[in-house]
Write a protein that holds these residues in place. Structure first.
Motif, PDB file in Angstrom:
ATOM      1  N   ILE A  81       0.806  -1.312  -0.104  1.00 56.92           N
ATOM      2  CA  ILE A  81       0.082  -0.037   0.153  1.00 56.92           C
ATOM      3  C   ILE A  81       0.871   1.295   0.203  1.00 56.92           C
ATOM      4  CG2 ILE A  81      -1.784   1.118   1.033  1.00 56.92           C
ATOM      5  CD1 ILE A  81      -2.513  -1.387   2.658  1.00 56.92           C
ATOM      6  N   GLU A  82       0.677   2.221  -0.974  1.00 57.98           N
ATOM      7  CA  GLU A  82       1.254   3.617  -0.798  1.00 57.98           C
ATOM      8  C   GLU A  82       0.478   4.412  -0.341  1.00 57.98           C
ATOM      9  OE1 GLU A  82       4.336   3.826  -1.846  1.00 57.98           O
ATOM     10  OE2 GLU A  82       4.738   1.657  -2.731  1.00 57.98           O
ATOM     11  N   TYR A  83       0.828   5.147   0.737  1.00 54.39           N
ATOM     12  CA  TYR A  83       0.366   6.293   1.373  1.00 54.39           C
ATOM     13  C   TYR A  83       0.921   7.593   0.912  1.00 54.39           C
ATOM     14  CZ  TYR A  83      -1.495   2.600   4.203  1.00 54.39           C
ATOM     15  OH  TYR A  83      -1.969   1.516   4.828  1.00 54.39           O
ATOM     16  N   ARG A  84       0.122   8.900   0.716  1.00 55.12           N
ATOM     17  CA  ARG A  84       0.583  10.075   0.554  1.00 55.12           C
ATOM     18  C   ARG A  84      -0.211  10.868   1.618  1.00 55.12           C
ATOM     19  NH1 ARG A  84       3.665   7.665  -1.569  1.00 55.12           N
ATOM     20  NH2 ARG A  84       4.544   7.537  -3.724  1.00 55.12           N
ATOM     21  N   THR A  85       0.316  11.823   2.380  1.00 58.77           N
ATOM     22  CA  THR A  85      -0.465  12.739   2.907  1.00 58.77           C
ATOM     23  C   THR A  85      -0.045  14.229   2.639  1.00 58.77           C
ATOM     24  OG1 THR A  85       0.124  11.376   5.064  1.00 58.77           O
ATOM     25  CG2 THR A  85      -0.646  13.503   5.461  1.00 58.77           C
ATOM     26  N   THR A  86      -1.227  14.882   2.394  1.00 55.93           N
ATOM     27  CA  THR A  86      -1.113  16.445   1.897  1.00 55.93           C
ATOM     28  C   THR A  86      -1.914  17.349   2.686  1.00 55.93           C
ATOM     29  OG1 THR A  86      -3.024  15.853   0.270  1.00 55.93           O
ATOM     30  CG2 THR A  86      -0.751  15.611  -0.226  1.00 55.93           C
ATOM     31  N   LEU A  87      -1.561  18.612   2.789  1.00 55.78           N
ATOM     32  CA  LEU A  87      -2.441  19.593   3.446  1.00 55.78           C
ATOM     33  C   LEU A  87      -3.810  19.732   2.827  1.00 55.78           C
ATOM     34  CD1 LEU A  87      -2.452  21.854   5.666  1.00 55.78           C
ATOM     35  CD2 LEU A  87      -1.576  23.474   3.438  1.00 55.78           C
ATOM     36  N   LEU A  88      -4.693  19.872   3.470  1.00 51.68           N
ATOM     37  CA  LEU A  88      -6.052  20.098   3.278  1.00 51.68           C
ATOM     38  C   LEU A  88      -6.550  21.519   3.735  1.00 51.68           C
ATOM     39  CD1 LEU A  88      -8.789  19.175   1.881  1.00 51.68           C
ATOM     40  CD2 LEU A  88      -9.408  18.067   4.039  1.00 51.68           C
ATOM     41  N   GLU A  89      -6.869  22.287   2.676  1.00 51.10           N
ATOM     42  CA  GLU A  89      -7.411  23.618   3.102  1.00 51.10           C
ATOM     43  C   GLU A  89      -8.912  23.411   3.566  1.00 51.10           C
ATOM     44  OE1 GLU A  89      -7.096  25.939  -0.238  1.00 51.10           O
ATOM     45  OE2 GLU A  89      -5.091  26.302  -0.099  1.00 51.10           O
ATOM     46  N   GLN A  90      -9.054  24.062   4.910  1.00 51.44           N
ATOM     47  CA  GLN A  90     -10.367  24.114   5.597  1.00 51.44           C
ATOM     48  C   GLN A  90     -10.634  25.185   6.400  1.00 51.44           C
ATOM     49  OE1 GLN A  90     -12.692  20.600   6.323  1.00 51.44           O
ATOM     50  NE2 GLN A  90     -12.393  21.147   4.528  1.00 51.44           N
ATOM     51  N   PRO A  91     -11.678  25.510   6.514  1.00 50.14           N
ATOM     52  CA  PRO A  91     -12.126  26.809   7.471  1.00 50.14           C
ATOM     53  C   PRO A  91     -11.825  26.861   8.701  1.00 50.14           C
ATOM     54  CG  PRO A  91     -14.018  26.149   6.305  1.00 50.14           C
ATOM     55  CD  PRO A  91     -13.095  25.257   6.072  1.00 50.14           C
ATOM     56  N   PRO A  92     -11.461  27.797   9.338  1.00 50.85           N
ATOM     57  CA  PRO A  92     -10.914  27.660  10.821  1.00 50.85           C
ATOM     58  C   PRO A  92     -12.032  27.194  11.729  1.00 50.85           C
ATOM     59  CG  PRO A  92     -10.337  29.803  10.069  1.00 50.85           C
ATOM     60  CD  PRO A  92     -11.186  29.112   8.871  1.00 50.85           C
ATOM     61  N   ALA A  93     -11.505  26.278  12.599  1.00 51.06           N
ATOM     62  CA  ALA A  93     -12.484  25.640  13.610  1.00 51.06           C
ATOM     63  C   ALA A  93     -11.908  25.510  14.928  1.00 51.06           C
ATOM     64  CB  ALA A  93     -12.821  24.291  13.037  1.00 51.06           C
ATOM     65  N   GLY A  94     -12.743  25.455  15.752  1.00 56.88           N
ATOM     66  CA  GLY A  94     -12.143  25.624  17.246  1.00 56.88           C
ATOM     67  C   GLY A  94     -11.578  26.708  17.761  1.00 56.88           C
ATOM     68  N   ASP A  95     -10.578  26.458  18.769  1.00 57.67           N
ATOM     69  CA  ASP A  95      -9.596  27.337  19.124  1.00 57.67           C
ATOM     70  C   ASP A  95      -8.382  27.601  18.047  1.00 57.67           C
ATOM     71  OD1 ASP A  95     -11.100  28.091  21.515  1.00 57.67           O
ATOM     72  OD2 ASP A  95      -9.913  26.310  22.310  1.00 57.67           O
ATOM     73  N   VAL A  96      -8.153  26.436  17.381  1.00 53.93           N
ATOM     74  CA  VAL A  96      -6.897  26.327  16.453  1.00 53.93           C
ATOM     75  C   VAL A  96      -7.241  25.063  15.623  1.00 53.93           C
ATOM     76  CG1 VAL A  96      -5.194  25.225  17.999  1.00 53.93           C
ATOM     77  CG2 VAL A  96      -4.498  26.624  15.907  1.00 53.93           C
ATOM     78  N   SER A  97      -6.857  24.946  14.645  1.00 55.56           N
ATOM     79  CA  SER A  97      -7.083  23.653  13.825  1.00 55.56           C
ATOM     80  C   SER A  97      -6.118  23.611  12.329  1.00 55.56           C
ATOM     81  CB  SER A  97      -8.568  23.690  13.240  1.00 55.56           C
ATOM     82  OG  SER A  97      -8.832  24.986  12.455  1.00 55.56           O
ATOM     83  N   THR A  98      -6.010  22.511  12.030  1.00 57.44           N
ATOM     84  CA  THR A  98      -5.302  22.169  10.780  1.00 57.44           C
ATOM     85  C   THR A  98      -5.948  20.792  10.093  1.00 57.44           C
ATOM     86  OG1 THR A  98      -3.180  21.762   9.714  1.00 57.44           O
ATOM     87  CG2 THR A  98      -3.648  20.674  11.791  1.00 57.44           C
ATOM     88  N   ALA A  99      -5.576  20.772   8.824  1.00 56.25           N
ATOM     89  CA  ALA A  99      -6.373  19.538   8.100  1.00 56.25           C
ATOM     90  C   ALA A  99      -5.523  18.897   7.135  1.00 56.25           C
ATOM     91  CB  ALA A  99      -7.707  19.928   7.576  1.00 56.25           C
ATOM     92  N   PHE A 100      -5.493  17.577   6.939  1.00 60.00           N
ATOM     93  CA  PHE A 100      -4.949  16.900   5.815  1.00 60.00           C
ATOM     94  C   PHE A 100      -5.553  15.744   5.409  1.00 60.00           C
ATOM     95  CE2 PHE A 100      -4.304  15.016  10.057  1.00 60.00           C
ATOM     96  CZ  PHE A 100      -4.013  13.879   9.778  1.00 60.00           C
ATOM     97  N   THR A 101      -5.066  15.332   4.266  1.00 59.17           N
ATOM     98  CA  THR A 101      -5.502  14.065   3.624  1.00 59.17           C
ATOM     99  C   THR A 101      -4.592  12.936   3.635  1.00 59.17           C
ATOM    100  OG1 THR A 101      -7.093  15.469   2.215  1.00 59.17           O
ATOM    101  CG2 THR A 101      -6.712  13.369   1.396  1.00 59.17           C
ATOM    102  N   VAL A 102      -5.059  11.803   3.673  1.00 61.85           N
ATOM    103  CA  VAL A 102      -4.373  10.627   3.594  1.00 61.85           C
ATOM    104  C   VAL A 102      -4.780   9.775   2.400  1.00 61.85           C
ATOM    105  CG1 VAL A 102      -3.259   8.522   4.517  1.00 61.85           C
ATOM    106  CG2 VAL A 102      -3.618  10.558   5.873  1.00 61.85           C
ATOM    107  N   THR A 103      -4.000   9.475   1.436  1.00 65.40           N
ATOM    108  CA  THR A 103      -4.497   8.794   0.342  1.00 65.40           C
ATOM    109  C   THR A 103      -3.775   7.517   0.274  1.00 65.40           C
ATOM    110  OG1 THR A 103      -4.982  10.808  -1.007  1.00 65.40           O
ATOM    111  CG2 THR A 103      -4.876   8.723  -2.246  1.00 65.40           C
TER     112      THR A 103
END
Length: 203
Positions: free
Chosen positions: A131-153
Motif C-alpha cells: 500500500i502506498e500512502y500520501r499525506t497532503t495539506l487540506l484547506e479547511q475553514p478555521p475551527a475551534g480554538d485552532v485547527s489544521t487539516a490533511f488528507t491521507v490517500t
C-alpha cells in the motif's frame, strides 16, 4: 495541491480538563448528527465479533501512527473517547478526542501535528499487499480554538481510499475527525462535520 505551511501552534489551555471518559464520549457526534445514513460501529468491547486486525506495517514504522487515536499518539490524557460510523458505499466517519491538562496540551498538539506532517510519503504491507500512502495539506475553514487539516490517500492494486482529516483544539480537548471513502471526499462534508463537532464539545 496545497503546500505545507508552517505548523500551527496550540492555543493556551482554559484549564477546563475533561476527566470523565463518559462525559467526553457524550460530547462526540452521534449518528443523528450526521448527514445521510450512518450507523455506529460497535467497539471491540461491545461486539461479539472478531477483533479488528492490527494496523498494517509501514515503512517508516512510525508512520503507522498516522490517523490513530490522539490518546495513543500522546499518552497521558485525562480522558479519551472515540466513535466510528459506517455509511453507504463503504464510507466511514471516525471521531476521537482526548483532554489534557494545560502543561500537556501543547506537547500533545505538536506531537500529533508533527506525525502527519512528517509522514508525507510512506508505504505499508497488509497480508503481502503493498500500500502506498500520501499525506497532503487540506484547506479547511478555521475551527475551534485552532485547527489544521490533511488528507491521507492509500493506493493499492488500482484501488484508492481517501481519508480527509481535521485536527482541532477546543479548550483543553483535542479532537480528530476523519471522513474516509473510496473516492475523493468533499471538503465541505469534513468542514460541516468539524463545525458540528466543535459546537457539541462547547456544549
Amino acid at each position: 495541491m496545497p503546500r505545507w505551511m508552517e505548523p500551527v501552534a496550540a492555543a493556551p489551555g482554559t484549564g477546563n480538563v475533561v476527566r470523565d471518559p463518559a462525559r467526553l464520549s457524550a460530547g462526540l457526534l452521534a449518528a443523528t448528527d450526521l448527514p445521510g445514513d450512518f450507523a455506529v460501529v460497535p467497539s471491540r468491547e461491545e461486539s461479539d465479533g472478531p477483533a479488528v486486525p492490527a494496523a498494517a506495517l509501514t515503512n517508516p514504522p512510525d508512520c503507522a501512527r498516522v490517523l490513530s487515536p490522539i490518546a495513543d499518539q500522546w499518552p497521558g490524557s485525562a480522558a479519551a473517547a472515540s466513535v466510528q460510523f459506517a455509511g453507504p458505499s463503504f464510507a466511514t466517519i471516525d471521531i476521537d478526542a482526548a483532554s489534557y491538562a494545560d502543561t500537556a496540551l501543547a506537547p500533545a498538539f505538536d506531537a500529533v501535528q508533527s506525525q502527519f506532517r512528517r509522514c508525507t510519503s510512506y508505504s505499508g504491507d497488509d497480508a503481502g499487499i503493498r500500500i502506498e500512502y500520501r499525506t497532503t495539506l487540506l484547506e479547511q475553514p478555521p475551527a475551534g480554538d485552532v485547527s489544521t487539516a490533511f488528507t491521507v490517500t492509500a493506493s493499492s492494486e488500482g484501488l484508492t481510499l481517501t481519508s480527509a482529516t481535521s485536527f482541532v483544539q477546543v479548550g483543553n480537548t483535542l479532537v480528530q475527525v476523519v471522513v474516509t471513502a473510496p473516492e475523493v471526499v468533499d471538503p465541505g462534508v469534513l468542514s460541516d462535520l468539524t463545525a458540528a463537532q466543535v459546537r457539541k464539545l462547547r456544549g
